[in-house]
Design an enzyme around this catalytic site. Structure first.
Site, short mmCIF file in Angstrom:
data_model
loop_
_atom_site.label_atom_id
_atom_site.label_comp_id
_atom_site.label_asym_id
_atom_site.label_seq_id
_atom_site.Cartn_x
_atom_site.Cartn_y
_atom_site.Cartn_z
N TYR A 295 78.56 64.42 54.39
CA TYR A 295 77.32 64.41 55.22
C TYR A 295 77.32 63.50 56.46
O TYR A 295 77.75 62.42 56.45
CB TYR A 295 76.18 63.94 54.19
CG TYR A 295 74.75 64.31 54.66
CD1 TYR A 295 74.11 65.48 54.24
CD2 TYR A 295 73.99 63.69 55.77
CE1 TYR A 295 72.76 65.77 54.86
CE2 TYR A 295 72.88 63.77 56.14
CZ TYR A 295 72.26 64.78 55.58
OH TYR A 295 70.78 65.20 55.93
N TYR A 345 72.84 71.74 61.36
CA TYR A 345 72.23 70.88 60.61
C TYR A 345 71.58 71.67 59.37
O TYR A 345 70.19 71.96 59.76
CB TYR A 345 71.50 69.84 61.22
CG TYR A 345 70.75 68.80 60.46
CD1 TYR A 345 71.73 68.01 59.77
CD2 TYR A 345 69.56 68.54 60.50
CE1 TYR A 345 71.01 67.08 59.05
CE2 TYR A 345 69.01 67.52 59.72
CZ TYR A 345 69.79 66.61 59.06
OH TYR A 345 69.37 65.70 58.28
#
Length: 395
Positions: A295, A345
């Site tokens: 991440y 994203y």
């Protein structure tokens, strides 16, 4: 004897929409990704008996996908249903809970869906996450001290965390820049990436400040889109059309922050706790990981996460990444699709989606060794963490 959950389940279906300024409702996006995932898995819609939903930022402001997605998709007789939000750690958690449900006999094929559409036609990406603008109620009392001193929004705590790492360990701007440049190199090979033009270290330094020490190129993109993943038992996966991506290990870590002297939330994250659980379940360690899908809401998140998973000692993340080992041709390929910094994203679905692509061997020009893949999710201000260890090998 190995852990009973190692290899008990697999990811068998995968669907993605185009990413970026795609102006559809979140329900439409979710349906598009779901149809692709069900077809990809070779299933009929009536074989889906579990649904887990993550709504993204639009879920906090109205208009996001909700439990009504079941009826919108026409799913009936579900044996498992939940609407989840543990921020960016949710995608990994959905696969975890789906795996536990399948292993216990509660469900057979669980659909995990993320859909978000924060970008509006004619508005900026920054406006999409403008929390203060969305909240007309001014904070009062103690809760007002932070915004009164300029501490508000997502960028501020990550900037402070990066600055603390720099102060404590000597981490440099160039080391953060190496992460951004390397991930853009991966994105040039990803046809789904939003940003495919190469960047140099000079470009990185010349990108405008967002909040020091974070440049624009230290920060993730904003995207509209959806990702859907189907989790099934290992036995079922062997009879399904796509190469299974088996779940070897999984873990979570949520350290909390009492905001008092001695708190190290900036440099000691929940990844450390999650790693211990996941490595133990999978029976592997850092040296066994062939690629990482981490991440990367900010470049700093990549650096501190790699430390907490034991790829280097605490405080050595900067020197560890500065030789470019995370980029193409490096010894630890990381965020091989470009990640949230350069590809798209989708909260925790960004690292998970690339882990599935790599695990299946479908990476094309960017395909790397895929024996054991680490996929992580992070949320809040380094507050919530979950991970998966995946492999194309059953055990």
């Amino acid at each position: 004897m190995g852990h009973p959950m190692r290899g008990a389940t697999a990811i068998t279906g995968f669907g993605m929409t185009p990413m970026g300024r795609i102006y559809k409702s979140t329900m439409e996006l979710a349906a598009d990704a779901t149809r692709t995932a069900i077809k990809d898995a070779g299933l009929r819609k009536d074989q889906i008996d579990g649904l887990l939903i993550n709504a993204g930022v639009t879920g906090t402001t109205g208009g996001g996908v909700s439990l009504g997605l079941q009826n919108y998709l026409g799913l009936q007789d579900l044996r498992l249903l939940n609407h989840m939000n543990a921020a960016g750690s949710t995608a990994a958690q959905m696969v975890q809970y789906a795996s536990l449900a399948i292993a216990s006999g509660m469900a057979n094929h669980v659909l995990c869906v993320f859909a978000d559409a924060p970008l509006k036609d004619g508005s900026s990406a920054g406006a999409a996450y403008g929390g203060a603008a969305r909240n007309p109620q001014r904070p009062r009392g103690m809760s007002g001290l932070y915004p009164a001193s300029g501490y508000y929004g997502a960028n501020t705590p990550y900037a402070l965390a990066a600055r603390r790492h720099m102060a404590d360990y000597g981490t440099t701007q160039d080391q953060l820049g190496t992460i951004a440049v390397g991930q853009r190199q991966w994105a040039t090979m990803n046809p789904l990436a939003q940003m495919r033009s190469p960047i140099t270290m000079e470009d990185y330094h010349n990108s405008r400040w967002i909040i020091e020490p974070l440049h624009l190129l230290d920060c993730c993109l904003v995207s509209n889109g959806a990702v859907a993943v189907i989790v099934s038992s290992a036995a079922a996966a062997r009879e399904m059309p796509q190469p299974p991506v088996y779940v070897w290990g999984m873990g979570q870590g949520h350290p909390g922050d009492n905001s008092r002297t001695g708190s190290n939330w900036e440099t000691e994250t929940g990844a450390k706790l999650a790693a211990k659980t996941a490595y133990g379940m999978a029976g592997v360690g850092p040296s066994d990981i062939s690629s990482c899908q981490v991440y990367d809401c900010y470049t700093y998140t990549v650096l501190v996460t790699l430390e907490d998973y034991g790829f280097c000692k605490k405080g050595e993340g900067g020197p560890f990444v500065e030789d470019g080992k995370l980029g193409p041709g490096g010894s630890l390929p990381t965020n091989t699709g470009g990640g949230e910094l350069s590809a798209y994203y989708m909260w925790g679905m960004t690292p998970l989606s690339e882990a599935i692509i790599q695990g299946r061997g479908h990476g094309g020009d960017r395909q790397v060794k895929n024996d054991v893949i680490l996929a992580t999710g992070n949320g809040g201000s380094l507050s919530y963490h979950a991970c998966l260890i995946l492999s194309p090998h059953a055990n």
